[in-house]
Motif scaffolding. Sequence first.
Motif, PDB file in Angstrom:
ATOM      1  N   CYS A 167      32.081  40.301  42.412  1.00  7.43           N
ATOM      2  CA  CYS A 167      32.831  39.537  43.418  1.00  7.43           C
ATOM      3  C   CYS A 167      32.569  38.069  43.125  1.00  7.43           C
ATOM      4  CB  CYS A 167      32.345  39.881  44.827  1.00  7.43           C
ATOM      5  SG  CYS A 167      33.169  38.919  46.140  1.00  7.43           S
ATOM      6  N   TYR A 168      33.587  37.355  42.680  1.00  8.28           N
ATOM      7  CA  TYR A 168      33.394  35.934  42.420  1.00  8.28           C
ATOM      8  C   TYR A 168      33.930  35.110  43.587  1.00  8.28           C
ATOM      9  CZ  TYR A 168      38.122  36.433  40.372  1.00  8.28           C
ATOM     10  OH  TYR A 168      39.438  36.738  40.148  1.00  8.28           O
ATOM     11  N   SER A 169      33.589  33.865  43.641  1.00  8.23           N
ATOM     12  CA  SER A 169      33.875  33.012  44.787  1.00  8.23           C
ATOM     13  C   SER A 169      35.364  32.961  45.122  1.00  8.23           C
ATOM     14  CB  SER A 169      33.377  31.586  44.514  1.00  8.23           C
ATOM     15  OG  SER A 169      33.627  30.746  45.612  1.00  8.23           O
ATOM     16  N   GLY A 170      35.700  33.273  46.385  1.00  9.05           N
ATOM     17  CA  GLY A 170      37.061  33.130  46.880  1.00  9.05           C
ATOM     18  C   GLY A 170      37.938  34.349  46.768  1.00  9.05           C
ATOM     19  N   ARG A 171      37.443  35.424  46.106  1.00  6.77           N
ATOM     20  CA  ARG A 171      38.276  36.610  45.947  1.00  6.77           C
ATOM     21  C   ARG A 171      37.515  37.874  46.313  1.00  6.77           C
ATOM     22  NH1 ARG A 171      42.571  37.890  43.232  1.00  6.77           N
ATOM     23  NH2 ARG A 171      42.479  39.500  44.858  1.00  6.77           N
ATOM     24  N   TRP A 172      38.263  38.826  46.944  1.00  3.77           N
ATOM     25  CA  TRP A 172      37.721  40.154  47.194  1.00  3.77           C
ATOM     26  C   TRP A 172      37.636  40.896  45.862  1.00  3.77           C
ATOM     27  CZ3 TRP A 172      35.461  42.175  51.340  1.00  3.77           C
ATOM     28  CH2 TRP A 172      35.208  43.562  51.344  1.00  3.77           C
ATOM     29  N   PRO A 173      36.618  41.752  45.649  1.00  3.66           N
ATOM     30  CA  PRO A 173      36.507  42.506  44.392  1.00  3.66           C
ATOM     31  C   PRO A 173      37.782  43.285  44.074  1.00  3.66           C
ATOM     32  CG  PRO A 173      34.507  42.738  45.696  1.00  3.66           C
ATOM     33  CD  PRO A 173      35.504  42.036  46.571  1.00  3.66           C
ATOM     34  N   HIS A 174      38.275  43.115  42.860  1.00  6.77           N
ATOM     35  CA  HIS A 174      39.595  43.660  42.525  1.00  6.77           C
ATOM     36  C   HIS A 174      39.724  43.934  41.037  1.00  6.77           C
ATOM     37  CE1 HIS A 174      39.783  39.335  41.784  1.00  6.77           C
ATOM     38  NE2 HIS A 174      40.739  39.598  40.900  1.00  6.77           N
ATOM     39  N   ILE A 175      40.785  44.657  40.693  1.00  2.99           N
ATOM     40  CA  ILE A 175      41.145  44.962  39.311  1.00  2.99           C
ATOM     41  C   ILE A 175      42.636  44.698  39.150  1.00  2.99           C
ATOM     42  CG2 ILE A 175      41.392  46.825  37.605  1.00  2.99           C
ATOM     43  CD1 ILE A 175      38.865  48.074  38.803  1.00  2.99           C
ATOM     44  N   HIS A 176      43.006  44.035  38.074  1.00  2.00           N
ATOM     45  CA  HIS A 176      44.409  43.722  37.781  1.00  2.00           C
ATOM     46  C   HIS A 176      45.043  44.818  36.919  1.00  2.00           C
ATOM     47  CE1 HIS A 176      44.169  39.351  38.901  1.00  2.00           C
ATOM     48  NE2 HIS A 176      42.896  39.514  38.553  1.00  2.00           N
ATOM     49  N   PHE A 177      46.351  44.986  37.066  1.00  4.72           N
ATOM     50  CA  PHE A 177      47.062  45.862  36.132  1.00  4.72           C
ATOM     51  C   PHE A 177      48.540  45.511  36.079  1.00  4.72           C
ATOM     52  CE2 PHE A 177      46.951  48.068  40.203  1.00  4.72           C
ATOM     53  CZ  PHE A 177      48.258  48.503  40.381  1.00  4.72           C
ATOM     54  N   GLU A 178      49.135  45.805  34.928  1.00  3.35           N
ATOM     55  CA  GLU A 178      50.575  45.656  34.714  1.00  3.35           C
ATOM     56  C   GLU A 178      51.135  46.982  34.233  1.00  3.35           C
ATOM     57  OE1 GLU A 178      50.613  40.937  33.335  1.00  3.35           O
ATOM     58  OE2 GLU A 178      50.723  42.523  31.811  1.00  3.35           O
ATOM     59  N   VAL A 179      52.388  47.243  34.577  1.00  2.00           N
ATOM     60  CA  VAL A 179      53.058  48.476  34.165  1.00  2.00           C
ATOM     61  C   VAL A 179      54.212  48.127  33.227  1.00  2.00           C
ATOM     62  CG1 VAL A 179      54.309  50.537  34.914  1.00  2.00           C
ATOM     63  CG2 VAL A 179      52.452  49.604  36.337  1.00  2.00           C
ATOM     64  N   TYR A 180      54.291  48.867  32.116  1.00  2.00           N
ATOM     65  CA  TYR A 180      55.333  48.665  31.116  1.00  2.00           C
ATOM     66  C   TYR A 180      56.131  49.963  30.934  1.00  2.00           C
ATOM     67  CZ  TYR A 180      53.036  44.290  29.834  1.00  2.00           C
ATOM     68  OH  TYR A 180      52.510  43.024  29.863  1.00  2.00           O
ATOM     69  N   PRO A 181      57.364  49.868  30.451  1.00  2.00           N
ATOM     70  CA  PRO A 181      58.190  51.080  30.270  1.00  2.00           C
ATOM     71  C   PRO A 181      57.574  52.102  29.318  1.00  2.00           C
ATOM     72  CG  PRO A 181      59.556  49.110  30.146  1.00  2.00           C
ATOM     73  CD  PRO A 181      58.140  48.642  30.144  1.00  2.00           C
ATOM     74  N   ASN A 182      56.863  51.605  28.285  1.00  2.00           N
ATOM     75  CA  ASN A 182      56.245  52.486  27.292  1.00  2.00           C
ATOM     76  C   ASN A 182      55.252  51.680  26.468  1.00  2.00           C
ATOM     77  OD1 ASN A 182      57.937  51.080  25.311  1.00  2.00           O
ATOM     78  ND2 ASN A 182      59.588  52.349  26.126  1.00  2.00           N
ATOM     79  N   LEU A 183      54.521  52.355  25.603  1.00  2.00           N
ATOM     80  CA  LEU A 183      53.539  51.653  24.771  1.00  2.00           C
ATOM     81  C   LEU A 183      54.177  50.625  23.845  1.00  2.00           C
ATOM     82  CD1 LEU A 183      50.900  54.313  23.612  1.00  2.00           C
ATOM     83  CD2 LEU A 183      50.542  52.350  25.116  1.00  2.00           C
ATOM     84  N   ALA A 184      55.340  50.961  23.304  1.00  2.00           N
ATOM     85  CA  ALA A 184      55.996  50.059  22.358  1.00  2.00           C
ATOM     86  C   ALA A 184      56.343  48.720  22.989  1.00  2.00           C
ATOM     87  CB  ALA A 184      57.257  50.722  21.801  1.00  2.00           C
ATOM     88  N   SER A 185      56.600  48.723  24.308  1.00  2.84           N
ATOM     89  CA  SER A 185      56.984  47.480  24.990  1.00  2.84           C
ATOM     90  C   SER A 185      55.781  46.737  25.561  1.00  2.84           C
ATOM     91  CB  SER A 185      57.973  47.786  26.121  1.00  2.84           C
ATOM     92  OG  SER A 185      57.366  48.603  27.112  1.00  2.84           O
ATOM     93  N   ALA A 186      54.604  47.353  25.527  1.00  2.00           N
ATOM     94  CA  ALA A 186      53.410  46.727  26.101  1.00  2.00           C
ATOM     95  C   ALA A 186      52.773  45.769  25.109  1.00  2.00           C
ATOM     96  CB  ALA A 186      52.415  47.801  26.521  1.00  2.00           C
ATOM     97  N   THR A 187      53.559  44.758  24.717  1.00  2.00           N
ATOM     98  CA  THR A 187      53.096  43.778  23.736  1.00  2.00           C
ATOM     99  C   THR A 187      53.111  42.358  24.270  1.00  2.00           C
ATOM    100  OG1 THR A 187      55.354  43.661  22.862  1.00  2.00           O
ATOM    101  CG2 THR A 187      53.824  45.177  21.767  1.00  2.00           C
ATOM    102  N   SER A 188      53.829  42.140  25.375  1.00  3.41           N
ATOM    103  CA  SER A 188      53.838  40.809  25.994  1.00  3.41           C
ATOM    104  C   SER A 188      54.317  40.932  27.435  1.00  3.41           C
ATOM    105  CB  SER A 188      54.750  39.843  25.230  1.00  3.41           C
ATOM    106  OG  SER A 188      56.103  40.204  25.379  1.00  3.41           O
TER     107      SER A 188
END
Length: 261
Positions: A167-188
């Motif tokens: 837990c760092y200053s100013g934020r509740w403990p958390h985890i980020h994530f992004e969803v992509y259509p498939n592995l091939a598109s998970a490049t940017s």
Amino acid sequence: MHDEHEDGGLAQDLKLFRASLERRDLLRLALGASLLPLINCDGDSSEPGDGSCSRIPEETAGPYPGDGSNGPNVLSQSGVVRSDIRSSVGSATGTAEGVPLTVTLTLVDSSNGCTPLSGHAVYLWHCDREGRYSLYSSGVTNQNYLRGVQATDSNGQVTFTTIFPACYSGRWPHIHFEVYPNLASATSAGNKLATSQLALPEDACDAVYATTGYQSSVTNLQRVTLSNDNVFSDGSDSQLATVTGSVSGGYVATLTVAINA
């Protein structure tokens, strides 16, 4: 002896016949209404686990995404597709220390009865037990640990082996994530379908932060709540993970993630 309705003739008979039909119709309607809950109970659950199909809120990726949208792009790094994200990949050799945490996300389609989304890709990242983000924070700019990509299986699930974040200053403990259509598109970042964050429950945080290496998290957690966190303050019901386990045996965090695919 006369029937009590005999003197009414045809008019009376028709009246009684109509009344009988009306009573039967009412009985049929009442019976149908009483069966509706039973029919719904036999139907498919709208979402695995809890029957809810609330689309997860879209959230900021923050200043340390590592997806090419703000500086470095770990998604182009060979070896980033993996389940165990505790160590860096490529030429970096560092490993993040901390209480073990397994994160399982179940991806479902909120626009299609919350059916599992197989073959999609999830990019997940978070800070280490000192509150630092690899690739960005002082001391770990040459590391890329606690970042990884996986494709969802036939049940729409991905599982990452990692460590409990600080837990760092100013934020509740958390985890980020992004969803992509498939592995091939998970490049940017330009190809992503959704971005959100997972919140960790307070009781698990308290237990973990009492261990060696998480000392600064104790004070930081005392200064923030889910209700005043700048991401979760508008409601965290669909983002608060279910966490089980212990410090000695490690923790397991699970969350169903509904998106509009």
